[in-house]
Design a protein around this motif. Structure first.
Motif, PDB file in Angstrom:
ATOM      1  N   ARG A  67     -40.130 -33.232  -9.902  1.00 20.75           N
ATOM      2  CA  ARG A  67     -39.997 -31.913 -10.521  1.00 20.75           C
ATOM      3  C   ARG A  67     -40.096 -31.968 -12.043  1.00 20.75           C
ATOM      4  O   ARG A  67     -40.539 -31.019 -12.673  1.00 20.75           O
ATOM      5  N   PRO A 113     -35.400 -23.082  -9.587  1.00 20.59           N
ATOM      6  CA  PRO A 113     -36.530 -22.368 -10.199  1.00 20.59           C
ATOM      7  C   PRO A 113     -36.781 -22.824 -11.642  1.00 20.59           C
ATOM      8  O   PRO A 113     -35.961 -23.529 -12.227  1.00 20.59           O
ATOM      9  N   VAL A 114     -37.939 -22.402 -12.195  1.00 12.21           N
ATOM     10  CA  VAL A 114     -38.235 -22.693 -13.604  1.00 12.21           C
ATOM     11  C   VAL A 114     -38.446 -21.383 -14.376  1.00 12.21           C
ATOM     12  O   VAL A 114     -39.090 -21.357 -15.407  1.00 12.21           O
ATOM     13  N   ASP A 115     -37.872 -20.288 -13.840  1.00 10.55           N
ATOM     14  CA  ASP A 115     -38.079 -18.972 -14.452  1.00 10.55           C
ATOM     15  C   ASP A 115     -37.636 -18.925 -15.914  1.00 10.55           C
ATOM     16  O   ASP A 115     -38.252 -18.265 -16.742  1.00 10.55           O
ATOM     17  N   LEU A 116     -36.571 -19.667 -16.234  1.00  6.24           N
ATOM     18  CA  LEU A 116     -36.062 -19.606 -17.616  1.00  6.24           C
ATOM     19  C   LEU A 116     -37.014 -20.287 -18.591  1.00  6.24           C
ATOM     20  O   LEU A 116     -37.171 -19.852 -19.734  1.00  6.24           O
ATOM     21  N   THR A 162     -29.979 -24.821 -19.091  1.00  8.08           N
ATOM     22  CA  THR A 162     -30.938 -25.637 -18.360  1.00  8.08           C
ATOM     23  C   THR A 162     -31.373 -26.827 -19.216  1.00  8.08           C
ATOM     24  O   THR A 162     -31.767 -26.649 -20.372  1.00  8.08           O
ATOM     25  N   THR A 193     -33.895 -29.379 -18.622  1.00  9.21           N
ATOM     26  CA  THR A 193     -35.338 -29.525 -18.873  1.00  9.21           C
ATOM     27  C   THR A 193     -35.903 -28.263 -19.530  1.00  9.21           C
ATOM     28  O   THR A 193     -36.877 -28.343 -20.271  1.00  9.21           O
ATOM     29  N   GLU A 228     -26.694 -32.005 -23.430  1.00  5.11           N
ATOM     30  CA  GLU A 228     -26.728 -33.337 -22.832  1.00  5.11           C
ATOM     31  C   GLU A 228     -27.235 -34.385 -23.833  1.00  5.11           C
ATOM     32  O   GLU A 228     -28.119 -34.077 -24.655  1.00  5.11           O
ATOM     33  N   ASP A 234     -24.758 -35.060 -11.480  1.00  3.84           N
ATOM     34  CA  ASP A 234     -25.429 -36.290 -11.037  1.00  3.84           C
ATOM     35  C   ASP A 234     -24.433 -37.415 -10.706  1.00  3.84           C
ATOM     36  O   ASP A 234     -24.845 -38.479 -10.249  1.00  3.84           O
ATOM     37  N   ILE A 268     -23.251 -26.592 -10.353  1.00  4.40           N
ATOM     38  CA  ILE A 268     -24.596 -26.595 -10.939  1.00  4.40           C
ATOM     39  C   ILE A 268     -25.680 -26.334  -9.891  1.00  4.40           C
ATOM     40  O   ILE A 268     -26.587 -25.546 -10.118  1.00  4.40           O
ATOM     41  N   PHE A 269     -25.594 -27.001  -8.754  1.00  5.19           N
ATOM     42  CA  PHE A 269     -26.616 -26.831  -7.724  1.00  5.19           C
ATOM     43  C   PHE A 269     -26.009 -26.269  -6.445  1.00  5.19           C
ATOM     44  O   PHE A 269     -24.871 -26.581  -6.099  1.00  5.19           O
TER      45      PHE A 269
HETATM   46  C1  UD1 Z   1     -31.698 -31.916 -15.118  1.00 10.84           C
HETATM   47  C2  UD1 Z   1     -31.682 -33.368 -14.716  1.00 10.84           C
HETATM   48  C3  UD1 Z   1     -30.948 -33.535 -13.383  1.00 10.84           C
HETATM   49  C4  UD1 Z   1     -29.554 -32.901 -13.468  1.00 10.84           C
HETATM   50  C5  UD1 Z   1     -29.635 -31.463 -13.976  1.00 10.84           C
HETATM   51  C6  UD1 Z   1     -28.275 -30.848 -14.224  1.00 10.84           C
HETATM   52  C7  UD1 Z   1     -33.727 -34.234 -15.679  1.00 10.84           C
HETATM   53  C8  UD1 Z   1     -35.106 -34.739 -15.468  1.00 10.84           C
HETATM   54  N1  UD1 Z   1     -33.047 -33.826 -14.602  1.00 10.84           N
HETATM   55  O1  UD1 Z   1     -32.433 -31.201 -14.122  1.00 10.84           O
HETATM   56  O2  UD1 Z   1     -30.841 -34.925 -13.108  1.00 10.84           O
HETATM   57  O3  UD1 Z   1     -28.955 -32.898 -12.193  1.00 10.84           O
HETATM   58  O4  UD1 Z   1     -30.370 -31.409 -15.210  1.00 10.84           O
HETATM   59  O5  UD1 Z   1     -27.549 -31.603 -15.118  1.00 10.84           O
HETATM   60  O6  UD1 Z   1     -33.235 -34.224 -16.788  1.00 10.84           O
HETATM   61  N2  UD1 Z   1     -32.101 -22.976 -13.337  1.00 10.84           N
HETATM   62  C9  UD1 Z   1     -32.610 -21.707 -13.135  1.00 10.84           C
HETATM   63  N3  UD1 Z   1     -33.788 -21.395 -13.750  1.00 10.84           N
HETATM   64  C10 UD1 Z   1     -34.472 -22.275 -14.552  1.00 10.84           C
HETATM   65  C11 UD1 Z   1     -33.933 -23.551 -14.741  1.00 10.84           C
HETATM   66  C12 UD1 Z   1     -32.742 -23.882 -14.128  1.00 10.84           C
HETATM   67  O7  UD1 Z   1     -32.025 -20.897 -12.429  1.00 10.84           O
HETATM   68  O8  UD1 Z   1     -35.545 -21.911 -15.067  1.00 10.84           O
HETATM   69  C13 UD1 Z   1     -30.827 -23.363 -12.672  1.00 10.84           C
HETATM   70  C14 UD1 Z   1     -31.011 -24.492 -11.652  1.00 10.84           C
HETATM   71  O9  UD1 Z   1     -31.425 -24.020 -10.401  1.00 10.84           O
HETATM   72  C15 UD1 Z   1     -29.623 -25.109 -11.630  1.00 10.84           C
HETATM   73  C16 UD1 Z   1     -29.154 -24.937 -13.087  1.00 10.84           C
HETATM   74  O10 UD1 Z   1     -29.961 -23.912 -13.646  1.00 10.84           O
HETATM   75  O11 UD1 Z   1     -28.781 -24.369 -10.793  1.00 10.84           O
HETATM   76  C17 UD1 Z   1     -29.272 -26.183 -13.947  1.00 10.84           C
HETATM   77  O12 UD1 Z   1     -30.549 -26.728 -13.796  1.00 10.84           O
HETATM   78  P1  UD1 Z   1     -31.280 -27.552 -14.938  1.00 10.84           P
HETATM   79  O13 UD1 Z   1     -30.322 -27.940 -16.020  1.00 10.84           O
HETATM   80  O14 UD1 Z   1     -32.510 -26.848 -15.332  1.00 10.84           O
HETATM   81  O15 UD1 Z   1     -31.698 -28.874 -14.136  1.00 10.84           O
HETATM   82  P2  UD1 Z   1     -32.966 -29.744 -14.420  1.00 10.84           P
HETATM   83  O16 UD1 Z   1     -33.318 -29.627 -15.861  1.00 10.84           O
HETATM   84  O17 UD1 Z   1     -34.012 -29.456 -13.397  1.00 10.84           O
END
Ligand code: UD1
Length: 426
Positions: free
Chosen positions: A95, A125-128, A168, A170, A194, A311, A333-334
Motif C-alpha cells: 500500500r 482509504p487514501v481520500d485525505l 494520517t 503516509t 511519528e 503496530d 487506529i484500524f
Molecule cells: C502508516 C504505517 C503503518 C501504521 C499506520 C498507523 C507506513 C508505511 N505505514 O500507515 O505501519 O500502522 O501508519 O500508525 O508508514 N485514513 C483515512 N483516509 C486517508 C488516510 C488514512 O481514513 O486518506 C485512516 C486509516 O484508514 C486509518 C487511519 O486513518 O484508520 C490512520 O491511517 P494512516 O496513518 O494513514 O496509516 P498509513 O499511513 O497507511
C-alpha cells in the motif's frame, strides 16, 4: 509459501541489533524522485517492502543501486521519469506505493497510481491524501482502479492551508513531499508526529526543502523551485525494537537491544514497566530488557505517536496473555486489527473481542499448534506467542512478516530461540 516452526519455552538471552526503520525507508526512497541528482541512503532494511519500492522506482526509470556490503546502502538517481505510474501489480503487494504520488506531482505534475484498495486490517482509504492534493490545485480523477492526478496548467502545485480531518502518517508524508516544490507556502495542520515523518523532514531539508514544525501537529512548508541530491541515514526501526523488548520480557529473558532509538519507544517502555518488566536504557542506542517472574496485565489503547503504536498492538496482546489479571486492549487506529487474537485463542489464550476492544485474561498456558499470519504485525504477535507456547507452533503465511522484519529468524536464533524457516513451494 514459507512457514516458521517454533519450539517454545526458551528464555532469550544476548544481544540483538535493530535494522533501519521500514516506515522511514519507504518515504525516504520515494523522496529521491524529487530530484534529478543522486540520493544516497544508509540503513535501509533488507525487507520485501523495500524491494517492492525499488521495483516501483525502477519502473518509473529511476536507477536504484544497492551496495554489496553493507547491503543497506542504496543509491537512487532519477534524472528523468518517463513512466509516472505506480502499477496495480506493485501497489497490490504494498500500500505504501501511494507514497510516490506526492513526489511525482511535485516533480512532473502528473501521476497515475493504482488505488491501494483494502487490506486485512481494514479499508484504509487514501481520500485525505487526494483531498489535500486537490486543495493544492491538483485535478484528480479515479477511474479503472487508478488515481489520475494532474497539476494546474503552470505544472506546479500551489501552497495551501490543509487541515487533516484525521491524522494520517503516509498522508502527511505525501503532502510534505508535494509541498516541498509547490508554489508558495503550505500549512499542514493535524499532521502526524511519528519519528518517521520527522526523519523524512530531515532528508527533505538536506535536499534543500524549507520546512518547520516537524515533531508538532503543524507543519509549514515553503516551496522551492528545485531540490538536490544528498546523503541520509534512516532511523532505527522502533517497531522491531519494541518487538524484541516484548520478546525479552515474555520469555523471562535478558536481552540487550542495540542500534535502537530509546527516545522513540517511550509508550512501549512505559507499558512494559507497568507490567513489571525491568528496562534499562544503557546508552542512546541500547536498551536492556529483563523479564519479570510475574507479569502484570494492564489496559492499553493504541494511539498516534507519541501514544502506543497500533503496530505494537499484536505484540502487546501476546504479552497480555502471559500477564496476571485482565488487560483491556482498545484499537483506535484500524477497524479490523484483531485477526491475531483468534489464532492466539487457538493456542489457548483467553481473549474476548467486542468491536474495537479485546479483553485478555491471563496468564494462560499457551500450547503450540498451526496458526496463520494475517498481516505484518499480527505475524510478529504470533511469533511471540510461539516463543512461550509449549511444544511446536507452525506459523503459515510468513510472507507477511518478511515484508517488514529483516532476518527475524536469524536474529531470534542468535539470542537462543528455537525457530526455523521451512521453505515452501506453493
Ligand atoms: C502508516 C504505517 C503503518 C501504521 C499506520 C498507523 C507506513 C508505511 N505505514 O500507515 O505501519 O500502522 O501508519 O500508525 O508508514 N485514513 C483515512 N483516509 C486517508 C488516510 C488514512 O481514513 O486518506 C485512516 C486509516 O484508514 C486509518 C487511519 O486513518 O484508520 C490512520 O491511517 P494512516 O496513518 O494513514 O496509516 P498509513 O499511513 O497507511
Amino acid at each position: 509459501m514459507d512457514k516458521f516452526l517454533i519450539k517454545g519455552g526458551k528464555a532469550l538471552r544476548g544481544r540483538v541489533a535493530v535494522s533501519g526503520a521500514k516506515n522511514s525507508a519507504l518515504p525516504v526512497m520515494a523522496a529521491a524522485l524529487l530530484t534529478a541528482e543522486k540520493v544516497t541512503l544508509h540503513n535501509i532494511p533488507k525487507v520485501r517492502d523495500l524491494i517492492t519500492m525499488s521495483k516501483l522506482l525502477a519502473f518509473m526509470d529511476a536507477r536504484v543501486s544497492v551496495a554489496e556490503v553493507p547491503a543497506s546502502d542504496y543509491v537512487i538517481e532519477a534524472p528523468r521519469l518517463n513512466h509516472t505510474e505506480a502499477p496495480y501489480e506493485l501497489v497490490k503487494t504494498m500500500r505504501a506505493s501511494i507514497l510516490t504520488l506526492g513526489p511525482l506531482m511535485a516533480r512532473v505534475g502528473v501521476a497515475r497510481v493504482s488505488l491501494p484498495g483494502g487490506c486485512a486490517i481494514g479499508a484504509r482509504p487514501v481520500d485525505l491524501h487526494l483531498k489535500a492534493l486537490e486543495q493544492m490545485g491538483a485535478e484528480i480523477v479515479t477511474s479503472h482502479g487508478y488515481i489520475e492526478a494532474r497539476a494546474p496548467k503552470s505544472g506546479r502545485l500551489k501552497g495551501a492551508h490543509i487541515v487533516f480531518e484525521k491524522i494520517t502518517v503516509t498522508g502527511t508524508e505525501n503532502i510534505l513531499m508535494a509541498a516541498a516544490m509547490a508554489d508558495g507556502e503550505t500549512i499542514l495542520e493535524n499532521a502526524a508526529r511519528e519519528p518517521e515523518v520527522t526523519d523524512l523532514v530531515a532528508l527533505l531539508r538536506k535536499m534543500g526543502a524549507q520546512i518547520c514544525g516537524d515533531g508538532t501537529a503543524t507543519l509549514r512548508i515553503r516551496g522551492v523551485a528545485e531540490l538536490h541530491g544528498t546523503e541520509h541515514t534512516v532511523i532505527p526501526d522502533r517497531i522491531e525494537a519494541g518487538t524484541f523488548l516484548v520478546a525479552g520480557a515474555i520469555t523471562g529473558g535478558d536481552l540487550t537491544i542495540a542500534n535502537c532509538a530509546p527516545e522513540h519507544l517511550g509508550a512501549v517502555i512505559a507499558k512494559l514497566e507497568q507490567a513489571g518488566v525491568a528496562i534499562e536504557i544503557v546508552d542512546k542506542s541500547t536498551i536492556r530488557v529483563r523479564g519479570a517472574k510475574r507479569l502484570v496485565g494492564s489496559d492499553m489503547t493504541t494511539e498516534e505517536y507519541p501514544g502506543f503504536a497500533t503496530d505494537m498492538q499484536a505484540q502487546y496482546m501476546a504479552l497480555a496473555t502471559q500477564a496476571e489479571g485482565t488487560s483491556v486492549i482498545s484499537e483506535k487506529i484500524f477497524e479490523n486489527r484483531f485477526l491475531h487474537a483468534s489464532e492466539m485463542m487457538r493456542m489457548g489464550a483467553n481473549i474476548s473481542i467486542d468491536g474495537h476492544t479485546a479483553v485478555v485474561h491471563g496468564p494462560a498456558r499457551l500450547s503450540g499448534t498451526t496458526v496463520q499470519a494475517s498481516d505484518l504485525r499480527a505475524s510478529a504477535g504470533l511469533v511471540l506467542a510461539g516463543l512461550v507456547a509449549s511444544g511446536e507452533t507452525l506459523i503459515e503465511r510468513v510472507y507477511h512478516i518478511d515484508r517488514g522484519y529483516e532476518g527475524i529468524v536469524e536474529k531470534l536464533r542468535g539470542v537462543g530461540a528455537e525457530i526455523e524457516r521451512i521453505h515452501g513451494t506453493a
